[in-house]
Structures are given as structure tokens and as C-alpha cells.
Design a protein around this motif. Structure first.
Motif, PDB file in Angstrom:
ATOM      1  N   HIS A  72       1.902  -3.622  22.142  1.00 41.05           N
ATOM      2  CA  HIS A  72       2.955  -2.565  21.542  1.00 41.05           C
ATOM      3  C   HIS A  72       2.298  -1.393  21.956  1.00 41.05           C
ATOM      4  N   SER A  73       1.424  -1.013  22.989  1.00 39.88           N
ATOM      5  CA  SER A  73       1.483   0.177  23.693  1.00 39.88           C
ATOM      6  C   SER A  73       1.089  -0.115  25.051  1.00 39.88           C
ATOM      7  N   ALA A  74       0.972   0.770  25.823  1.00 46.50           N
ATOM      8  CA  ALA A  74       0.652   0.322  27.445  1.00 46.50           C
ATOM      9  C   ALA A  74       0.178   1.715  28.137  1.00 46.50           C
ATOM     10  N   ALA A  75      -0.607   1.716  29.233  1.00 46.92           N
ATOM     11  CA  ALA A  75      -1.124   2.680  29.723  1.00 46.92           C
ATOM     12  C   ALA A  75      -0.382   2.362  31.038  1.00 46.92           C
ATOM     13  N   SER A  76       0.046   3.556  31.630  1.00 42.87           N
ATOM     14  CA  SER A  76       0.897   3.433  32.770  1.00 42.87           C
ATOM     15  C   SER A  76       0.711   4.754  33.946  1.00 42.87           C
ATOM     16  N   SER A  77       1.220   4.370  35.169  1.00 48.68           N
ATOM     17  CA  SER A  77       0.644   5.514  36.040  1.00 48.68           C
ATOM     18  C   SER A  77       1.816   6.430  36.227  1.00 48.68           C
TER      19      SER A  77
END
Length: 531
Positions: A141-146
Motif C-alpha cells: 500500500h506504499s512504495a519507494a520509487s526512483s
């Protein structure tokens, strides 16, 4: 007609708890009993020596994300990382050996880290410069992204849940996830789906319920999955709300969905602080996110019921569950409880639910599709739930016994890739719940992962998920240790442990007990795993 006679085993059958043999004719169970009688009743049948193996109904997982799980099986796994720095090192190591157009990862859990920290955009850019990176938190339900991936999502910074460095939540997360999925080739998606379903079959699972939606995997992936030729049966749930019966019928036809529910989000997750609560989080500001209000919930239920389509919602926080109960209540008041119950609508997760709400859900025939592994991973007085919500609220989560005793039909699942496909570990989690009074018996847990799971998928013949005559021959053969009968520790119903009660035995589900090894999985008479 062709008959197989499986002999010399231990058969899990409520109608014949001491059975050592089972006969199967043209994909249907026709008899269970003792070896000598079986040979007398079925002369000329193909005989298969079970050599003491345990035979039981195959499992059904009622909430999975097939492609995402397949990607997780072969992609960057951050679940074992215990610090932000360790995550960064794993990303760098993986990037050096991978030439894929997208670095897809899963499983990081900041609540399990030895030190406080944030997995930031800068961390990802430094670890793999110029690469698009999508790293879903363990709850998805959340994400780290570049930066490169963020740039592929137009006007991302205008969406709710945006942060220039921290993990994205809400609408911003949905947007960057769509951008990541768009970088996957059809071949990569196909390989991931096959890998996931093959693994499911190897774990004694014969059917899964795919919970797709526009913010999860998109229509292309959903329809490709439903069209796949694989031995594991797939029932498709599409998470998009509708406004009328005609809208419901059209959407189901266009997507190929069997039902309009699953991850139709009312809220998010506790770990990402996006579950919709009635009171603020204990370790952070706010009360989470709300994606659907009571009016939208009631409209969706009414439209699906009129169209004869099973509906459902993703609801975790107490405010979200309350909104769902209010929505169902409005529809029940308008058309009557029996008409509502006829469709077997569902609520996914339903982690924070009161006894009064459980009784109402039961009266409307609403099924609870739940994930016992959530309690094992995040329950207890020092777990993530306690940190996010405080100990008192955490103790109320995932009340399996309360729901069952209220008459709510339970169906169990993994929510893969949030947790892995390990049905026996899932059952151990249900039987050994961290909160006293919330555990259920092994027999009830096994039923929720077999017979109850078929019921949650609309099969109400009373046979599916059993090994009684007339049932589909969907079963798994297991290398298992001694079988036992156990009542839950906090139960007063001890009669069921008496051999005279005729309760069929199961592999031990004590804490730390080993999971049986799947030797063969068969679905409707067709072998889908093993020799």
C-alpha cells in the motif's frame, strides 16, 4: 468410465474419519473407506499406493495478486533487510546483475528495522543511477520509487500521498505503480503469472481468487490472467465501483470478472498508515485514507445485488469497516436481508470489527476473506499493530473466533505477495492467534481454507472442498508426520478431541511444527503438480 483407487493412506473425510482409501471416477469422488472394501467394490480400478501419505482437499486461496507474486518470486526481495542501509546495499547488488528495463522489488518493512529510517528516492537514485525502480512495502500500500520512474507519472506531485523523498501512498502510489506496470513486457507478465501459479500448485493449492483492479494491475494483466491455460483455477475479482445494475453487468462483461469486489478499496493498510481509523494513529498523525464513503458503498452493493453479481470491499480500519456495515445496512433495509445474502458478498481483511458489526454481517450472509498470517507477522503486544495503534486497539485485530461464533463464514488467504503461499503456516497462525480468545480450531481453520474458500467463490453445493462422495476430486497428497486432533487452547469444546467423536485428524499445527510436503496436487481429477 475410468476409476482410480488410492489405497494405504490417511484420508481427510468427515464422513469417514478412519478411511485409508478413496475412489475417484472421472474426476469425481465416489467412495471413501477401508482398503479391502475398496478393492471389493472397485474391481479393475487403477490402484495407486499412497504408502501412508495424507490425502486432503486441496486449498483455495481467496485473495492473491498473481502477477505481482510471480514478480516477487524472481525479483528483488527486501523482506530480510533489517535496516535502510541494508536495503540500499541489496538494491545496488541487484542492479549490478540485472539488465531488466525495470527493477521491481517487494517486501521492505520499516517497522522491522533495527534503527529508524526512511527508504528515500535519493537512496534509490544513488544505488542504481538512471534506473526506474519500484519497491513495494510489504503491505503493497506504499512504495519507494526512483526519480526516473516518478518522471514517468505525469503530475505526480499534485496527487494525494505524494512526497518528494519518502514512499508514496494513496493516489500517488497508484499512479507510480501503473507507470511501473507499463514498463513490464507481456512476456514478463506471462512468465510471472506462470511462476506464481506453478508455485501455488506445488503448495497444494488448486484455485486462487485474483483481486485485480485499475489501481492494482490494470485490465490487460487481469484479462491475460483469466485467459491463461493452467491447472490452477482462477476466479477474477475486479475492484472498481459501479453506479447501477447495468453498469455492473457491463463492467463484468468488459473485464471478464466473475465478481466486482476484492480490492475495491475503502481504505489502505495499517503498516502504511493508510487504513481508515476512527481515532488517530498511535505513532503518527492522521486517521488514514478513505477511498469510498457510505453512499458509494451502498450504491455498489445495491447495483451488484440487482445484477446478480457478487460484490465486495477491501476494509481494514475500524472506520472503513463501519462504513461497509452501514452501506450493507442501507441495502438490507431496502431489499431485505435474504435477497442480500443470496449473493454471498464479501469483505476482504476486515481486521477491526466489533461483535455487533460481526452479527450484522452474518445476518446479511457477508463472508469475511481474512489473512491469519497478518496476526503472526504483526500482532502481539510488541508488534507493528501495537506500535501503530497502541496495545489496547491491537488486541482487537483479526478476531477470528468472534466472527465465527457470530455466524460469519470465514475464508482464508495469503494476500500474496504480502505473505507467501504457505497454507499450513497460515493455518498455524489461525490456530495460534496471538490474542487470547481469537484463535479457532484446526478443523475450523482447515475448513476456511477449503470448503469455506469455495463458498466465498460462489460455490455453495456443500461438496466442494471436501472428499465426500459426489465432490469434485480436487485434493493434495502430503508427506506428513503423525496426525492429531486438537481443540484450541482457549476453547471449552474439548469433546472434539475424543476419538469417539469421529473428528478427522490433521497434521500438527502447534507452533514451530513443520509443514507437510506436497507430493501431488489434483484438481477435478487432473494432476497439476507432482508425479
Amino acid at each position: 468410465m475410468s476409476t482410480q483407487l488410492l489405497l494405504g493412506g490417511r484420508i481427510y473425510s468427515p464422513t469417514a474419519p478412519d478411511a485409508s482409501a478413496i475412489a475417484i471416477t472421472d474426476g469425481i469422488v465416489t467412495w471413501t473407506g477401508e482398503d479391502r472394501t475398496g478393492r471389493a467394490l472397485h474391481p479393475g480400478a487403477e490402484e495407486i499406493d499412497l504408502a501412508g501419505s495424507f490425502v486432503a482437499p486441496a486449498f483455495v486461496d481467496t485473495h492473491v495478486h498473481t502477477t505481482a507474486y510471480g514478480l516477487a518470486l524472481g525479483a528483488l526481495d527486501l523482506s530480510a533487510c533489517r535496516s535502510r542501509g541494508e536495503c540500499v546495499r541489496e538494491i545496488r547488488r541487484y542492479a549490478l546483475k540485472s539488465s531488466d528495463p525495470l527493477i521491481w522489488g517487494h517486501g521492505w518493512d520499516d517497522t522491522a528495522w533495527d534503527e529508524a529510517g526512511v527508504l528515500s528516492t535519493s537512496d534509490l537514485d544513488e544505488a542504481a543511477p538512471g534506473r526506474p525502480i519500484y519497491l513495494a512495502r510489504v503491505d503493497s500500500h506504499s512504495a519507494a520509487s526512483s526519480t526516473v520512474l516518478r518522471a514517468a507519472s505525469s503530475e505526480l506531485n499534485a496527487l494525494a500521498g505524494f512526497h518528494p523523498e519518502h514512499a508514496l501512498t494513496g493516489d500517488a502510489h497508484h499512479a507510480v505503480r501503473r507507470a511501473a506496470l507499463n514498463l513490464l513486457t507481456p512476456a514478463a507478465r506471462a512468465a510471472a503469472r506462470t511462476s506464481a501459479l506453478d508455485y501455488a500448485a506445488s503448495q497444494g493449492i488448486c484455485a486462487v481468487h485474483e483481486c485485480g483492479g485499475p489501481d492494482i494491475s490494470g485490465r490487460d494483466d487481469f484479462q491475460e490472467l483469466l485467459a491463461i491455460d493452467h491447472g490452477v483455477e482462477v476466479r477474477g475479482y475486479w475492484g472498481e465501483s459501479v453506479s447501477s445494475a447495468d453498469h455492473a453487468r457491463t463492467l463484468a462483461q468488459e473485464t471478464g470478472a466473475h465478481a466486482l469486489g476484492g480490492d475495491l478499496f475503502v481504505d489502505g493498510s495499517i503498516g502504511s498508515r493508510t487504513a481508515w481509523l476512527s481515532a488517530p494513529y498511535n505513532d503518527g498523525p492522521g486517521t488514514g485514507l478513505s477511498f469510498l464513503d457510505v453512499d458509494a458503498i451502498a450504491t455498489h452493493v445495491a447495483a451488484c445485488t440487482e445484477a446478480g453479481i457478487q460484490a465486495g470491499f477491501h476494509a481494514i480500519g475500524d472506520a472503513a469497516v463501519s462504513a461497509v456495515v452501514q452501506g450493507f445496512s442501507r441495502v438490507a433495509a431496502a431489499i431485505g436481508g435474504p435477497a442480500l445474502a443470496a449473493l454471498g458478498h464479501r469483505v476482504e481483511h476486515v481486521e477491526m470489527v466489533s461483535g455487533e458489526q460481526a452479527a450484522k454481517l452474518a445476518s446479511w450472509g457477508v463472508i469475511a476473506s481474512m489473512q491469519p498470517m497478518f496476526d503472526e507477522l504483526w500482532g502481539g503486544e510488541e508488534g507493528m499493530y501495537a506500535r501503530r495503534l497502541g496495545v489496547d486497539r491491537a488486541r482487537t485485530l483479526n478476531p477470528l473466533a468472534q466472527l465465527a461464533s457470530s455466524g460469519v463464514s470465514l475464508a482464508f488467504s495469503s494476500d500474496a505477495p504480502v505473505t507467501g503461499l504457505d497454507p499450513w503456516r497460515m493455518l498455524r497462525a489461525a490456530v495460534n492467534h496471538r490474542t487470547e480468545g481469537s484463535a479457532i480450531s484446526p478443523r475450523a481453520a482447515f475448513s476456511a481454507a477449503t470448503r469455506g474458500a469455495w463458498r466465498a467463490g460462489g460455490v455453495r453445493d456443500g461438496l466442494a472442498g471436501t472428499l465426500t462422495p459426489g465432490a469434485p476430486a480436487s485434493y493434495a497428497i502430503w508427506d506428513a508426520t503423525d496426525l492429531v486432533v486438537r481443540a484450541p487452547k482457549d476453547s471449552v469444546a474439548r469433546w472434539s478431541t475424543d476419538p469417539r467423536a469421529g473428528v478427522p485428524a490433521l497434521p500438527s499445527l502447534e507452533p514451530g511444527s513443520p509443514s507437510p510436503t506436497c507430493l501431488r496436487t489434483v484438481h477435478r481429477g487432473r494432476t497439476i503438480h507432482g508425479a
